[in-house]
Design an enzyme around this catalytic site. Sequence first.
Site, PDB file in Angstrom:
ATOM      1  N   THR A  52     -38.507 -30.929   7.563  1.00 29.82           N
ATOM      2  CA  THR A  52     -37.123 -31.401   7.617  1.00 29.82           C
ATOM      3  C   THR A  52     -36.869 -32.241   6.383  1.00 29.82           C
ATOM      4  OG1 THR A  52     -37.733 -33.367   8.900  1.00 29.82           O
ATOM      5  CG2 THR A  52     -37.074 -31.412  10.147  1.00 29.82           C
ATOM      6  N   HIS A  53     -35.663 -32.172   5.825  1.00 33.94           N
ATOM      7  CA  HIS A  53     -35.330 -32.868   4.572  1.00 33.94           C
ATOM      8  C   HIS A  53     -36.249 -32.429   3.427  1.00 33.94           C
ATOM      9  CE1 HIS A  53     -32.806 -35.813   6.796  1.00 33.94           C
ATOM     10  NE2 HIS A  53     -33.734 -35.675   7.727  1.00 33.94           N
ATOM     11  N   SER A  90       6.209   4.205   8.434  1.00 33.37           N
ATOM     12  CA  SER A  90       6.542   3.527   7.184  1.00 33.37           C
ATOM     13  C   SER A  90       5.231   3.084   6.563  1.00 33.37           C
ATOM     14  CB  SER A  90       7.428   2.306   7.464  1.00 33.37           C
ATOM     15  OG  SER A  90       7.425   1.405   6.369  1.00 33.37           O
ATOM     16  N   ASN A 115       7.226  13.324   3.294  1.00 32.00           N
ATOM     17  CA  ASN A 115       7.911  12.269   4.045  1.00 32.00           C
ATOM     18  C   ASN A 115       8.399  12.753   5.406  1.00 32.00           C
ATOM     19  OD1 ASN A 115       8.491  11.779   0.964  1.00 32.00           O
ATOM     20  ND2 ASN A 115       8.604   9.762   1.931  1.00 32.00           N
ATOM     21  N   GLU A 148     -33.431 -12.963  -3.907  1.00 28.91           N
ATOM     22  CA  GLU A 148     -32.452 -13.201  -4.960  1.00 28.91           C
ATOM     23  C   GLU A 148     -31.263 -12.250  -4.818  1.00 28.91           C
ATOM     24  OE1 GLU A 148     -34.861 -12.810  -8.419  1.00 28.91           O
ATOM     25  OE2 GLU A 148     -35.947 -14.688  -8.034  1.00 28.91           O
ATOM     26  N   GLY A 188       0.805  -1.219   0.000  1.00 33.16           N
ATOM     27  CA  GLY A 188       0.000   0.000   0.000  1.00 33.16           C
ATOM     28  C   GLY A 188       0.837   1.267   0.000  1.00 33.16           C
ATOM     29  N   LYS A 235     -46.845 -11.262 -12.760  1.00 29.29           N
ATOM     30  CA  LYS A 235     -45.920 -12.110 -11.999  1.00 29.29           C
ATOM     31  C   LYS A 235     -45.134 -11.268 -11.006  1.00 29.29           C
ATOM     32  CE  LYS A 235     -42.909 -16.082 -12.863  1.00 29.29           C
ATOM     33  NZ  LYS A 235     -41.834 -15.857 -11.902  1.00 29.29           N
ATOM     34  N   HIS A 277       6.786  18.797   4.254  1.00 29.00           N
ATOM     35  CA  HIS A 277       7.326  17.753   3.382  1.00 29.00           C
ATOM     36  C   HIS A 277       6.495  16.483   3.579  1.00 29.00           C
ATOM     37  CE1 HIS A 277      10.113  14.865   1.605  1.00 29.00           C
ATOM     38  NE2 HIS A 277      10.808  15.895   1.096  1.00 29.00           N
ATOM     39  N   SER A 318     -41.780 -10.034 -14.412  1.00 26.33           N
ATOM     40  CA  SER A 318     -41.488 -10.633 -15.713  1.00 26.33           C
ATOM     41  C   SER A 318     -41.781  -9.642 -16.825  1.00 26.33           C
ATOM     42  CB  SER A 318     -42.332 -11.894 -15.914  1.00 26.33           C
ATOM     43  OG  SER A 318     -42.187 -12.397 -17.221  1.00 26.33           O
ATOM     44  N   SER A 319     -40.967  -9.718 -17.868  1.00 30.58           N
ATOM     45  CA  SER A 319     -41.207  -8.873 -19.039  1.00 30.58           C
ATOM     46  C   SER A 319     -42.196  -9.518 -19.999  1.00 30.58           C
ATOM     47  CB  SER A 319     -39.877  -8.619 -19.769  1.00 30.58           C
ATOM     48  OG  SER A 319     -39.336  -9.848 -20.230  1.00 30.58           O
TER      49      SER A 319
END
Length: 494
Positions: free
Chosen positions: A196-197, A148, A140, A340, A108, A333, A138, A327-328
């Site tokens: 479940t499942h 640093s 630096n 999503e 960096g 819809k 300055h 929906s188009s």
Amino acid sequence: MSTQEQHGGGTRTERDTMGTVEVPADRYWGAQTQRSLEHFDIGRDTFVWGRAVVRGLGLLKKSAALANAELGLLPQEVAAAVVQAADEVARGELDDHFPLVVFQTGSGTQSNMNANEVVANRAIEILGGELGSKEPVHPNDHVNRSQSSNDTFPTAVHVSVALELAERLHPAVDALCAALDAKAEELGDVVKVGRTHLQDATPVTLGQEIGAWAGQLREAQEDVRHAGDRVLALAIGGTAVGTGLNSPAQFGPKVAEHLAAETGLAFRQADNLFVQLAAHDGLVAVSSALRTLAGGLMKLANDVRWLASGPRTGIGELRIPENEPGSSIMPGKVNPTQSEAMTMVVTRVFGNDATVGFAGTQGNFQLNVFTPVMAHAVLESVRLVADACRSFTAHCVLGLEADRARIAEHLEADLMLVTALAPHIGYDAAAAIAKQAHRDGSTLREAALASGAVGEADYDRWVDPEAMTRPDCPHPEAMTRPDCPHPEAMTRPD
């Protein structure tokens, strides 16, 4: 994002199947694009690391100037100008002067020098000097004094991540959990089929189901908080390799004190500065915790869209807000768009975590040179998760409704209510009743009575779906509330 925020000029009114929408007058897009802008304000500033890290650099350079002044290493006039310039950097007033991208030297250094140069030139301007002259400030010798890039950049990244977690992520997750709690309270009396499942199971209440979503997120959020504590430890004072060469011993602790005072967060100089330069495990830990939180959000979003599927040929037990046409080609819809969007965010967070995890292994000797990309990935994940939580709360959770008729229909058809009979007539006899009902297409009650194993009065007494959600709670009415004083009862069916 509001229309006014998108464009400062006038608007025109456009219409779609859901009504009228105000669209910026000079834009070619229409109503449905505008709805998307308003409902998906997630990660819009995709280069999120820039502002967050520049803020961190500004706060660091201010704190460093204050520390150097206290140690007698900067003239007071120079320190005051540097502090003023660094403040402007932190507030975002000079963002146009930070053009660098993520992919630079792995320490960096370019971003650190970008900050040094901007602060120095602005301080020169404040003091009436000539830009680029490096007099009387300055980049630096003054702005980077006692520092640093190898310790300042990781420090600035830690500051930015800690602030983003505190100011952006945690409030958004808290708000989502609070909204889920409120919805669990509102719908706590609704008894429904458990699953479940992906198969029918014994009953739960909608309050228990929604409360579990909030509970999972809170547990994951605690992991994020714990991991976030690690980025409060700062590399500052380690300079080039961790030894602190050219930096007074008091400098790092003083900088951390000023950062803590400036932000209200408990920053401190790390105990082992060599570790902070050679490894960035704090960032790895935060990223990993964010991945766990994102997993909980995936569970929430998927459960919501499954339960809202249909609305007529799916599960259809929840009704989600109708935010925009889905929906188009198919009129009328409505899709689970917030789910999503949330699940796409989760996949991105998982990808970012893979980047951070691998980059975290690349420390060689005294320095890990993957800091910028790690910072970018973590900060993007924080921003995306926070934005997605905020959007999901506002545009989905607050408008969730239960389709009580559909829920009751499913509950009536649930063959796993037979579980309540097993303690009275035995597992095998109960299983035979359930299988017979399934074969015949009859109700469980009809099959049970036809079997001769259960009488009418016993069946009605034993098969009570609401009671099955709270088997041994001494205060059954409380079990539908998130603040039930006997939550352990929910896990002990016997």
